[in-house]
Scaffold this motif. Structure first.
Motif, PDB file in Angstrom:
ATOM      1  N   TYR A  91       0.976  -1.111  -0.114  1.00 38.59           N
ATOM      2  CA  TYR A  91      -0.059   0.018   0.031  1.00 38.59           C
ATOM      3  C   TYR A  91       0.729   1.339  -0.072  1.00 38.59           C
ATOM      4  O   TYR A  91       1.719   1.477  -0.774  1.00 38.59           O
ATOM      5  CB  TYR A  91      -1.049  -0.006   1.247  1.00 38.59           C
ATOM      6  N   THR A 142     -19.597  13.747   8.560  1.00 38.08           N
ATOM      7  CA  THR A 142     -18.143  13.211   8.784  1.00 38.08           C
ATOM      8  C   THR A 142     -17.276  14.580   8.945  1.00 38.08           C
ATOM      9  O   THR A 142     -16.191  14.217   9.556  1.00 38.08           O
ATOM     10  CB  THR A 142     -17.773  12.567   7.275  1.00 38.08           C
ATOM     11  N   ILE A 177     -19.830   5.643   5.081  1.00 42.83           N
ATOM     12  CA  ILE A 177     -19.234   4.290   5.308  1.00 42.83           C
ATOM     13  C   ILE A 177     -17.764   4.315   4.958  1.00 42.83           C
ATOM     14  O   ILE A 177     -16.852   3.626   5.384  1.00 42.83           O
ATOM     15  CB  ILE A 177     -19.950   3.281   3.953  1.00 42.83           C
ATOM     16  N   ASP A 178     -17.296   5.470   4.264  1.00 42.99           N
ATOM     17  CA  ASP A 178     -15.821   5.592   3.876  1.00 42.99           C
ATOM     18  C   ASP A 178     -15.027   5.834   5.282  1.00 42.99           C
ATOM     19  O   ASP A 178     -14.247   5.437   5.635  1.00 42.99           O
ATOM     20  CB  ASP A 178     -15.488   6.552   2.952  1.00 42.99           C
ATOM     21  N   LEU A 183     -15.976   4.989   8.197  1.00 43.92           N
ATOM     22  CA  LEU A 183     -16.127   3.696   9.201  1.00 43.92           C
ATOM     23  C   LEU A 183     -14.978   3.064   8.574  1.00 43.92           C
ATOM     24  O   LEU A 183     -14.043   2.460   9.436  1.00 43.92           O
ATOM     25  CB  LEU A 183     -17.276   3.160   9.010  1.00 43.92           C
ATOM     26  N   LYS A 184     -14.769   2.629   7.174  1.00 39.75           N
ATOM     27  CA  LYS A 184     -13.660   1.791   6.921  1.00 39.75           C
ATOM     28  C   LYS A 184     -12.052   2.780   7.275  1.00 39.75           C
ATOM     29  O   LYS A 184     -11.321   1.825   7.520  1.00 39.75           O
ATOM     30  CB  LYS A 184     -13.815   1.966   5.246  1.00 39.75           C
ATOM     31  N   GLN A 185     -12.153   3.850   6.941  1.00 47.05           N
ATOM     32  CA  GLN A 185     -10.950   4.629   7.439  1.00 47.05           C
ATOM     33  C   GLN A 185     -10.735   4.133   8.819  1.00 47.05           C
ATOM     34  O   GLN A 185      -9.447   3.656   9.236  1.00 47.05           O
ATOM     35  CB  GLN A 185     -11.116   6.080   7.220  1.00 47.05           C
ATOM     36  N   ARG A 186     -11.489   4.438   9.749  1.00 45.26           N
ATOM     37  CA  ARG A 186     -11.241   4.292  11.220  1.00 45.26           C
ATOM     38  C   ARG A 186     -10.969   2.715  11.591  1.00 45.26           C
ATOM     39  O   ARG A 186     -10.160   2.372  12.436  1.00 45.26           O
ATOM     40  CB  ARG A 186     -12.512   4.562  12.001  1.00 45.26           C
ATOM     41  N   ARG A 187     -11.678   1.706  10.691  1.00 40.24           N
ATOM     42  CA  ARG A 187     -11.181   0.399  11.016  1.00 40.24           C
ATOM     43  C   ARG A 187      -9.852   0.039  10.698  1.00 40.24           C
ATOM     44  O   ARG A 187      -9.386  -0.756  11.345  1.00 40.24           O
ATOM     45  CB  ARG A 187     -12.353  -0.612  10.137  1.00 40.24           C
ATOM     46  N   ARG A 188      -9.675   0.737   9.452  1.00 38.77           N
ATOM     47  CA  ARG A 188      -7.941   0.293   9.053  1.00 38.77           C
ATOM     48  C   ARG A 188      -7.022   0.944  10.085  1.00 38.77           C
ATOM     49  O   ARG A 188      -6.286   0.318  10.501  1.00 38.77           O
ATOM     50  CB  ARG A 188      -7.818   1.049   7.740  1.00 38.77           C
ATOM     51  N   GLN A 224      -6.978  -1.464  12.996  1.00 33.66           N
ATOM     52  CA  GLN A 224      -6.216  -2.759  12.820  1.00 33.66           C
ATOM     53  C   GLN A 224      -4.828  -2.500  12.749  1.00 33.66           C
ATOM     54  O   GLN A 224      -3.877  -3.170  13.286  1.00 33.66           O
ATOM     55  CB  GLN A 224      -6.863  -3.380  11.347  1.00 33.66           C
TER      56      GLN A 224
END
Length: 210
Positions: free
Chosen positions: A23, A91, A178-179, A181-186, A189
């Protein structure tokens, strides 16, 4: 055509790092390669995101940081909602907590402790080229999800020091919830990988937030 004092770096699809960085970490490592980089050892690199907008205060802050020449890595404030039209108020308002973190624990830890104890971001980062080459972004998978936090902890463990840069850079929040949420999830992790890595030397007890 780019002016003579600019050059564009395009990453070959077949490029692989020695340790398998992925990445953004892969891209950053490619830019440091000896046969790619045109920078001198003492040159300074300013990291920005694709939507980052420099301000006069940020440029002045960067110049002041460079003139002091006391620390090898610096970071400043990023604000949201001031960079063009606001696409998503929800957001954008949620990102105000990031501004508060920047001006609170992040600024304190960088300006007074000179360590990335609380947080470190991948944008509005100023770092000497020789330091980036020495620390590297090639740390395999565990250093590829939140490559910025991994780099900061790695650099601190190697003895490099940090400072706060005055001024602000303008950025946009994610357009869709949703983007975000995906950002925070990444981030979660990646930060778990940083916190549990056995390859990082830590001379302080702390948790890296964003």
């Amino acid at each position: 055509d780019l002016p003579q004092n600019y050059y564009e770096v395009v990453i070959p699809s077949e490029y692989k790092t020695k340790k398998g960085a992925l990445y953004k970490a892969r891209a950053l490592q490619f830019a440091l390669e000896t046969n790619v980089s045109q920078l001198k050892e003492d040159d300074w690199i300013v990291h920005l995101d694709e939507e980052s907008q420099l301000t006069k205060s940020a440029v002045n802050g960067i110049i002041e940081f460079l003139n002091k020449d006391k620390h090898q890595i610096g970071q400043g404030l990023i604000t949201y909602g001031k960079c063009g039209k606001i696409v998503n108020w929800t957001t954008t308002l949620m990102d105000t907590i990031r501004v508060a973190i920047d001006l609170g624990p992040c600024k304190f830890s960088l300006k007074y402790l000179h360590k990335p104890i609380y947080c470190f971001k991948g944008s509005f980062v100023v770092c000497k080229n020789s330091v980036e080459k020495n620390v590297s972004f090639d740390h395999g998978f565990e250093g590829s999800i939140t490559e910025d936090a991994y780099f900061a902890v790695k650099a601190s463990g190697m003895g490099y020091t940090f400072d706060w840069i005055e001024g602000e850079i303008l950025e946009k929040s994610p357009y869709y919830f949703i983007d975000l949420l995906k950002q925070r999830r990444r981030w979660v992790q990646g930060l778990i990988l940083v916190a549990t890595s056995r390859n990082l030397k830590r001379d302080y007890a702390g948790v890296i937030f964003r």
